[in-house]
Write a protein that holds these residues in place. Structure first.
Motif, mmCIF file in Angstrom:
data_model
loop_
_atom_site.group_PDB
_atom_site.id
_atom_site.type_symbol
_atom_site.label_atom_id
_atom_site.label_comp_id
_atom_site.label_asym_id
_atom_site.label_seq_id
_atom_site.Cartn_x
_atom_site.Cartn_y
_atom_site.Cartn_z
ATOM 1 N N UNK A 160 0.832 -1.204 0.000
ATOM 2 C CA UNK A 160 0.000 0.000 0.000
ATOM 3 C C UNK A 160 0.866 1.253 0.000
ATOM 4 N N UNK A 161 0.642 2.096 -0.994
ATOM 5 C CA UNK A 161 1.363 3.351 -1.158
ATOM 6 C C UNK A 161 0.950 4.317 -0.040
ATOM 7 N N UNK A 326 10.065 -1.462 -4.205
ATOM 8 C CA UNK A 326 10.405 -1.943 -2.873
ATOM 9 C C UNK A 326 9.159 -2.446 -2.149
ATOM 10 N N UNK A 327 8.011 -1.805 -2.404
ATOM 11 C CA UNK A 327 6.767 -2.297 -1.811
ATOM 12 C C UNK A 327 6.377 -3.652 -2.347
ATOM 13 N N UNK A 358 -1.392 -7.555 -3.973
ATOM 14 C CA UNK A 358 -2.201 -6.398 -4.352
ATOM 15 C C UNK A 358 -1.331 -5.161 -4.171
ATOM 16 N N UNK A 359 -1.044 -4.466 -5.260
ATOM 17 C CA UNK A 359 -0.212 -3.260 -5.207
ATOM 18 C C UNK A 359 -1.069 -2.056 -5.555
ATOM 19 N N UNK A 360 -1.179 -1.110 -4.613
ATOM 20 C CA UNK A 360 -1.913 0.135 -4.855
ATOM 21 C C UNK A 360 -0.941 1.300 -4.805
ATOM 22 N N UNK A 361 -1.047 2.182 -5.797
ATOM 23 C CA UNK A 361 -0.204 3.382 -5.809
ATOM 24 C C UNK A 361 -0.946 4.517 -6.501
ATOM 25 N N UNK A 408 -3.592 -1.509 -8.577
ATOM 26 C CA UNK A 408 -4.603 -0.449 -8.540
ATOM 27 C C UNK A 408 -3.899 0.884 -8.748
ATOM 28 N N UNK A 409 -4.359 1.647 -9.710
ATOM 29 C CA UNK A 409 -3.836 2.990 -9.971
ATOM 30 C C UNK A 409 -4.859 4.020 -9.521
ATOM 31 N N UNK A 410 -4.457 4.881 -8.600
ATOM 32 C CA UNK A 410 -5.314 5.972 -8.149
ATOM 33 C C UNK A 410 -4.763 7.245 -8.784
#
Length: 457
Positions: A160-161, A326-327, A358-361, A408-410
């Motif tokens: 999570x970013x 790194x995340x 799950x990668x959100x940024x 996920x791209x915000x």
């Protein structure tokens, strides 16, 4: 003479009649007509019954799957509720007019090894048009469908970013709410401690492994010792440069380390190689806006575990530049079993497992240990991330991909899709939103996808 002729003719005609077979054709046809019509009628009745049975089977299959999804969200439903749902789903799906009413029953079973099973059965009858003439007014139809889920266990790593931009436009709060809802969704489908594990990896420019790990063998201190402190001549930012210029370096004690680590030495920044040598260990770093510490794999079963996961989400704060690799690397690391740091629990060979990241940024990569300025996009950091994603995809178990990747791209700034996030995501698993509200939609879609992966049959 005349009378004898008549008598002879009659006698001869009688003899011919007894020998003539031409009239038997009609008689034979009349006799055979009844069974022929019976066979044709039976074929028609059987065809209608088969069509009704096929339609019933399709509806039963769909009803069983829909009931299983409901049970995945609410496994405490009563037997009566399950039967009612099964009947309602079936009646909405079964459109054949060939049969009378279908009686639907549902049975729900669960155990610790083979998962949860719902069996939906149906029985009814088709009125015959021809067979009734021979004593069969109806032909029965019976069918059933079984769906099993939960025999596949899940390990979910959420990267999570928490960079500075996530604190803008309500994004951080929206991410926290959506992540907690996902935890609830996965928790509801858990029947025991081992069913679903979740790790949480907050990331910015670096990640935080916890200052309590100060003496861990998987850390190394060369980067920390060269950067943690200040020079008597302020123009020099490292111990090496300060000492080489003839000035004094005021070192910060390792006891003051706040838990931050930076990228591993190349190429191990993109691998899951065990941290057993200087080249593979994780470099400690003193970073002023170090994120919240990582939470390793934690069971989503039970209220206490769920609260631990949610407390970690609630503790997230924003600050720093964007280093998605790194995340993602640490999310991947938390999926590894039996290997420090943050070893995941061992896997039971009696079960199937699905690992997912799950990668959100909300921003493009701007900085890592070697490249970028922390404010504008760094193609070099993107390149490291693509290599990392390729390595994650290459990892296999029993000839199949081990880890599913969701991204996920915000993008609240209205720019184009982040190419590297699309590159890393599995097909159909890239979710883009232009506002904070879309984060919930993306997490909900991922939750549905993860629950679908748990349906094994």
């Amino acid at each position: 003479m005349f009378s004898r002729s008549i008598s002879d003719q009659a006698s001869r005609a009688a003899r011919r009649f007894t020998r003539d077979e031409r009239g038997n054709v009609a008689m034979i046809f009349a006799v055979a007509l009844v069974p022929l019509l019976g066979f044709v009628g039976a074929a028609i009745d059987y065809s209608r019954t088969t069509a009704a049975r096929s339609s019933m089977k399709v509806a039963l299959d769909s009803a069983a799957l829909m009931v299983s999804k409901d049970l995945g969200s609410n496994p405490t439903m009563s037997a009566a509720e399950i039967s009612t749902k099964a009947t309602n789903y079936f009646n909405a799906l079964y459109t054949s007019n060939l049969s009378g009413p279908i009686i639907v029953t549902a049975k729900y079973t669960t155990n610790t090894k083979d998962g949860s099973t719902v069996t939906v059965t149906g029985s009814g009858a088709v009125d015959t048009n021809f067979m009734r003439m021979v004593g069969f007014p109806q032909m029965g139809i019976v069918g059933g469908s079984t769906t099993t889920w939960g025999s596949t266990r899940m390990r979910i790593a959420m990267a999570l970013d928490v960079t500075g931009s996530m604190g803008q436009k309500g994004k951080l709060k929206a991410m926290q709410d959506a992540a907690k809802n996902l935890i609830d969704t996965l928790s509801k489908s858990s029947r025991m401690t081992e069913d679903v594990y979740i790790s949480i990896v907050p990331f910015a420019q670096m990640v935080n492994v916890g200052s309590s790990n100060r003496n861990a063998s998987w850390l190394k201190w060369d980067v920390y010792d060269d950067t943690a402190g200040y020079c008597s001549k302020s123009r020099y930012g490292t111990k090496t440069d300060c000492s080489n210029a003839g000035y004094y370096w005021y070192a910060t004690s390792r006891n003051s380390w706040n838990g931050c680590v930076t990228d591993r030495d190349k190429p191990n920044d993109t691998t899951n190689t065990a941290a057993t040598s200087a080249a593979t260990r994780f470099p400690a770093y003193q970073y002023s806006t170090c994120p919240e510490p990582i939470l390793g794999m934690t069971s989503a079963y039970g209220s206490n575990n769920v609260q631990t996961l949610k407390d970690k989400i609630d503790a997230l704060d924003d600050g720093g530049g964007t280093n998605q690799p790194i995340g993602m690397a640490w999310a991947w690391w938390t999926l590894q079993t039996g290997t420090d740091p943050f070893p995941a629990p061992a896997k039971d060979s009696n079960y199937k497992y699905t690992d997912a990241i799950i990668l959100l940024s909300d921003g493009e990569n701007t900085i890592n240990r070697w490249d970028g300025n922390g404010s504008t996009r760094s193609p070099e950091v993107d390149a490291r991330q693509k290599i990392l994603c390729d390595n994650i995809r290459a990892e296999q178990v029993d000839g199949k991909r081990k880890t599913t990747i969701y991204t996920i791209q915000v993008n609240t700034d209205g720019g184009p899709d982040y190419e590297v996030l699309k590159y890393c995501a599995d097909a159909g698993q890239f979710f883009a939103t232009t506002d904070a509200a879309g984060i919930a939609t993306a997490f909900a879609a991922i939750g549905n996808s993860l629950n679908a992966l748990r349906v094994s049959r």
